[in-house]
Write a protein that holds these residues in place. Structure first.
Motif, PDB file in Angstrom:
ATOM      1  N   GLU A 101      31.179  59.087  15.247  1.00  0.00           N
ATOM      2  CA  GLU A 101      30.365  59.546  16.366  1.00  0.00           C
ATOM      3  C   GLU A 101      31.129  59.358  17.669  1.00  0.00           C
ATOM      4  OE1 GLU A 101      26.109  57.850  14.877  1.00  0.00           O
ATOM      5  OE2 GLU A 101      27.423  56.388  15.818  1.00  0.00           O
ATOM      6  N   PRO A 102      30.752  60.113  18.701  1.00  0.00           N
ATOM      7  CA  PRO A 102      31.355  59.854  20.003  1.00  0.00           C
ATOM      8  C   PRO A 102      31.050  58.421  20.453  1.00  0.00           C
ATOM      9  CG  PRO A 102      30.217  61.962  20.017  1.00  0.00           C
ATOM     10  CD  PRO A 102      29.850  61.260  18.739  1.00  0.00           C
ATOM     11  N   ALA A 103      31.956  57.838  21.195  1.00  0.00           N
ATOM     12  CA  ALA A 103      31.756  56.476  21.699  1.00  0.00           C
ATOM     13  C   ALA A 103      30.439  56.384  22.457  1.00  0.00           C
ATOM     14  CB  ALA A 103      32.919  56.080  22.596  1.00  0.00           C
ATOM     15  N   GLY A 104      29.722  55.292  22.217  1.00  0.00           N
ATOM     16  CA  GLY A 104      28.497  55.019  22.947  1.00  0.00           C
ATOM     17  C   GLY A 104      27.219  55.560  22.353  1.00  0.00           C
ATOM     18  N   VAL A 105      27.290  56.248  21.211  1.00  0.00           N
ATOM     19  CA  VAL A 105      26.078  56.780  20.587  1.00  0.00           C
ATOM     20  C   VAL A 105      25.188  55.622  20.147  1.00  0.00           C
ATOM     21  CG1 VAL A 105      25.173  58.009  18.568  1.00  0.00           C
ATOM     22  CG2 VAL A 105      27.053  58.972  19.885  1.00  0.00           C
ATOM     23  N   ILE A 106      23.917  55.724  20.454  1.00  0.00           N
ATOM     24  CA  ILE A 106      22.935  54.706  20.071  1.00  0.00           C
ATOM     25  C   ILE A 106      22.365  55.083  18.707  1.00  0.00           C
ATOM     26  CG2 ILE A 106      20.712  53.666  20.676  1.00  0.00           C
ATOM     27  CD1 ILE A 106      21.488  54.237  23.634  1.00  0.00           C
ATOM     28  N   ASN A 107      22.316  54.120  17.798  1.00  0.00           N
ATOM     29  CA  ASN A 107      21.939  54.415  16.413  1.00  0.00           C
ATOM     30  C   ASN A 107      20.551  55.026  16.264  1.00  0.00           C
ATOM     31  OD1 ASN A 107      20.683  51.868  16.938  1.00  0.00           O
ATOM     32  ND2 ASN A 107      20.752  51.335  14.775  1.00  0.00           N
ATOM     33  N   THR A 108      19.618  54.670  17.119  1.00  0.00           N
ATOM     34  CA  THR A 108      18.261  55.216  17.023  1.00  0.00           C
ATOM     35  C   THR A 108      18.072  56.448  17.909  1.00  0.00           C
ATOM     36  OG1 THR A 108      17.549  53.610  18.677  1.00  0.00           O
ATOM     37  CG2 THR A 108      17.135  53.060  16.360  1.00  0.00           C
ATOM     38  N   GLY A 109      19.141  56.930  18.508  1.00  0.00           N
ATOM     39  CA  GLY A 109      19.076  58.147  19.307  1.00  0.00           C
ATOM     40  C   GLY A 109      17.995  58.110  20.359  1.00  0.00           C
ATOM     41  N   GLU A 110      17.189  59.154  20.380  1.00  0.00           N
ATOM     42  CA  GLU A 110      16.135  59.300  21.383  1.00  0.00           C
ATOM     43  C   GLU A 110      14.912  58.421  21.086  1.00  0.00           C
ATOM     44  OE1 GLU A 110      16.878  61.469  23.934  1.00  0.00           O
ATOM     45  OE2 GLU A 110      18.764  61.797  22.887  1.00  0.00           O
ATOM     46  N   ALA A 111      14.808  57.889  19.867  1.00  0.00           N
ATOM     47  CA  ALA A 111      13.613  57.155  19.456  1.00  0.00           C
ATOM     48  C   ALA A 111      13.555  55.739  20.009  1.00  0.00           C
ATOM     49  CB  ALA A 111      13.520  57.107  17.931  1.00  0.00           C
ATOM     50  N   GLY A 112      14.704  55.052  20.099  1.00  0.00           N
ATOM     51  CA  GLY A 112      14.701  53.657  20.533  1.00  0.00           C
ATOM     52  C   GLY A 112      13.956  52.787  19.534  1.00  0.00           C
ATOM     53  N   GLY A 113      13.475  51.641  19.995  1.00  0.00           N
ATOM     54  CA  GLY A 113      12.674  50.771  19.145  1.00  0.00           C
ATOM     55  C   GLY A 113      13.437  49.566  18.631  1.00  0.00           C
ATOM     56  N   GLU A 114      12.782  48.822  17.754  1.00  0.00           N
ATOM     57  CA  GLU A 114      13.304  47.529  17.287  1.00  0.00           C
ATOM     58  C   GLU A 114      14.549  47.643  16.414  1.00  0.00           C
ATOM     59  OE1 GLU A 114      10.654  46.472  13.379  1.00  0.00           O
ATOM     60  OE2 GLU A 114       9.705  46.200  15.330  1.00  0.00           O
ATOM     61  N   LEU A 115      14.824  48.792  15.849  1.00  0.00           N
ATOM     62  CA  LEU A 115      16.024  48.962  15.022  1.00  0.00           C
ATOM     63  C   LEU A 115      17.251  49.391  15.836  1.00  0.00           C
ATOM     64  CD1 LEU A 115      14.580  50.588  11.768  1.00  0.00           C
ATOM     65  CD2 LEU A 115      15.316  48.228  12.127  1.00  0.00           C
ATOM     66  N   THR A 116      17.092  49.503  17.159  1.00  0.00           N
ATOM     67  CA  THR A 116      18.226  49.860  18.005  1.00  0.00           C
ATOM     68  C   THR A 116      19.240  48.728  17.978  1.00  0.00           C
ATOM     69  OG1 THR A 116      16.820  51.187  19.443  1.00  0.00           O
ATOM     70  CG2 THR A 116      18.964  50.519  20.328  1.00  0.00           C
ATOM     71  N   ALA A 117      20.455  49.054  17.551  1.00  0.00           N
ATOM     72  CA  ALA A 117      21.525  48.058  17.440  1.00  0.00           C
ATOM     73  C   ALA A 117      22.312  47.995  18.739  1.00  0.00           C
ATOM     74  CB  ALA A 117      22.458  48.414  16.292  1.00  0.00           C
ATOM     75  N   SER A 118      22.777  46.805  19.066  1.00  0.00           N
ATOM     76  CA  SER A 118      23.679  46.675  20.204  1.00  0.00           C
ATOM     77  C   SER A 118      25.048  47.194  19.803  1.00  0.00           C
ATOM     78  CB  SER A 118      23.758  45.220  20.671  1.00  0.00           C
ATOM     79  OG  SER A 118      24.235  44.408  19.632  1.00  0.00           O
ATOM     80  N   HIS A 119      25.799  47.667  20.780  1.00  0.00           N
ATOM     81  CA  HIS A 119      27.150  48.177  20.503  1.00  0.00           C
ATOM     82  C   HIS A 119      28.014  47.002  20.067  1.00  0.00           C
ATOM     83  CE1 HIS A 119      31.191  49.711  21.504  1.00  0.00           C
ATOM     84  NE2 HIS A 119      30.693  50.824  21.023  1.00  0.00           N
ATOM     85  N   ASP A 120      28.662  47.127  18.902  1.00  0.00           N
ATOM     86  CA  ASP A 120      29.481  46.042  18.363  1.00  0.00           C
ATOM     87  C   ASP A 120      30.838  46.584  17.953  1.00  0.00           C
ATOM     88  OD1 ASP A 120      30.677  43.948  16.998  1.00  0.00           O
ATOM     89  OD2 ASP A 120      28.882  43.405  15.888  1.00  0.00           O
ATOM     90  N   ASP A 121      31.840  46.254  18.749  1.00  0.00           N
ATOM     91  CA  ASP A 121      33.204  46.688  18.408  1.00  0.00           C
ATOM     92  C   ASP A 121      34.082  45.508  18.066  1.00  0.00           C
ATOM     93  OD1 ASP A 121      33.591  45.569  20.884  1.00  0.00           O
ATOM     94  OD2 ASP A 121      34.533  47.342  21.781  1.00  0.00           O
ATOM     95  N   SER A 122      33.480  44.415  17.620  1.00  0.00           N
ATOM     96  CA  SER A 122      34.235  43.205  17.312  1.00  0.00           C
ATOM     97  C   SER A 122      35.149  43.353  16.106  1.00  0.00           C
ATOM     98  CB  SER A 122      33.270  42.031  17.099  1.00  0.00           C
ATOM     99  OG  SER A 122      32.406  42.275  16.001  1.00  0.00           O
ATOM    100  N   LEU A 123      34.950  44.385  15.293  1.00  0.00           N
ATOM    101  CA  LEU A 123      35.787  44.582  14.111  1.00  0.00           C
ATOM    102  C   LEU A 123      36.890  45.624  14.349  1.00  0.00           C
ATOM    103  CD1 LEU A 123      33.105  44.526  11.275  1.00  0.00           C
ATOM    104  CD2 LEU A 123      34.457  42.639  12.188  1.00  0.00           C
TER     105      LEU A 123
END
Length: 123
Positions: free
Chosen positions: A100-122
């Motif tokens: 995906e393009p950098a910065g895409v939010i996993n829950t897209g337009e929906a948001g909510g409790e399953l929205t993950a923080s951006h993690d590039d530690s790996l």
């Protein structure tokens, strides 16, 4: 410049949480992510980008409003931008690669409790 191969199994060994993609590499303005999936996600869309799911292990269904796409190991599906979808696993944990393009939010337009923080530690 990193001159080492990325070992997917090794990267998966660093996390157990589900629905929380981890960036493992970058390609131009895109992020290559690994994720563990289990159960049903949330219906959502990404208005600005397509989303690629590549199943590495397990069985995944991408639910779409007009039908479903079933995927097994070695299969991929691209959800077109703006198309509402909801991934669901078919009996157990699934490992996927997302591109995906950098910065895409996993829950897209929906948001909510399953929205993950951006993690590039790996990466």
């Amino acid at each position: 410049m990193n001159r080492e191969a990325i070992d997917l199994e090794e990267r998966f060994s660093h996390f157990d949480e589900v629905w929380s993609p981890k960036v493992i590499a970058r390609l131009n303005d895109y992020e290559i992510k690994l994720a563990r999936l289990d159960g049903e996600f949330v219906w959502h869309s990404h208005q600005e980008t397509d989303e690629l799911f590549l199943v590495l292990s397990g069985s995944l269904t991408i639910q779409l409003r007009d039908g479903n796409v079933s995927l097994g190991p070695g299969q991929l599906f691209v959800v077109p931008r703006g198309v509402e979808h909801c991934p669901i696993t078919d009996g157990g944990q699934v490992r996927v690669m997302l591109i995906e393009p950098a910065g895409v939010i996993n829950t897209g337009e929906a948001g909510g409790e399953l929205t993950a923080s951006h993690d590039d530690s790996l990466a």
